[in-house]
Design an enzyme around this catalytic site. Sequence first.
Site: not given
Length: 460
Positions: A157, A278, A291, A284
């Site tokens: 979980h 970024s 992704e 960043k």
Amino acid sequence: MNKKSGWNKRLRPLSAAAAAFNASVGFDRRLAMHDIAASLAHAEMLAAQNIIAQKDYRAIAKGLATVRAEIAADKFEWREEDEDVHMNIERRLTELAGDAGRKLHTARSRNDQVATDLRLWLREESDALRGELKTARLALLAQAEKYASVLMPGMTHLQPAQPITFGHHLLAYDDMLARDIGRLADGRRRLNMLPLGSGALAGVGYPIDRARVAKSLDFDGVCQNAADAVSARDFAAEFAAAAAVVMAHFSRFCEEVVLWSSPAFGFIRLPDSLCAGSSIMPQKKNPDIAELMRGKCGRVFGAAVALLTVMKGQPLAYNKDNQEDKEALFDCADTVRACARMFAQMAAEMKADKKKMRAHLDLGFCGATELADELARRGTPFRSAHEAVAGVVNYAERAGILLEEFTLPELKTLVPGADKKMLQVLQPENAVAARSHTGGTAPREVLRQVKKRKREIAGW
Ligand code: ARG
């Protein structure tokens, strides 16, 4: 009106719009080299069986060699009015070889031809994908070995559950990829049967030798029913389904990589070579590659559905619906292979932050199960042990201490009769070491598994 290709004297030409709609050469030219290989094997057999003359076979072979060279050098003139890869190649062959070229299509239909080409193409792709997955497995195994005794919180979980080793965690992915390789190998066995000789759907009225063609194209055998052979595309759907499972596995890994490389977890560091900055936020370091791989699941899952849908409801035997199999299959194979390469790189180059993993483990009271187990091993019913240890955790939470920080007197107030051994089991190293059976998280078992798996892979 569309310019007409040479052979059809029955019909007037398709309208220009219909011809463009019908043409597949824009994408099926990707099958060209396999189409040529299959034609060569077919023509060789026709000559061996005296269905065409040896000199015709020689002219066909010579012509196809030229076609192959032209395609390889990007000098081949692909024409949309010739509809597909098969007719483009045959047209050029006939320009080069004259009447011999016009004999190549004896005892053959485009239906068994395209089914053969696609199987040859997919066989190569499937083998290449298994190669990539093998590389990925070796990367995982190297990391599992390196991190065999690095502790981290195992999660259920997404909540800290029990101490595990990072090596154990990585071996879970290795198991997934091992099954993926097995699924592809299974599919390959069904895929590797020769359709040629099936003609349009009924077989052909010539004394052909299908086994000879199968052997020269490295098929394991020949398709046993002509109507099925020309229309079956389950081999393609099966590959796409296996690829979809591969992608689901990759996406689980990528999801963890995204989470773990976030400072909120900090469990791993990715190399800059797999991250992007970024355009606005200078600080960043985004895990773009992970992704993207997650995002690419959509097209591969989609291909599996598309291929099943192309097949669904088609009456026997060949229908033009089948032309729609190619783009989905090509995209699916390209995508999963590109992802496999990225997966392998990511697995090989990520670095674990042992301190962060350990800190998370400690904060998560992950030793609780092992303490309950210890009480149960001494005769306390497990449910009662569970209750007692819940009290220990509540106490620790209120007091702001870790389970490993309990002193014996402190533990005794909560667990009557507590002793030194109970303190020891709260140390995650001990909990982990105790799970040394097959499949357990102990460093010893992880190293045993790594060795065994490396040996298996080396034997392929
Ligand atoms: N381009 C076609 C395909 O991909 C080749 C087979 C055409 N056969 C036919 N009977 N029209 O399926």
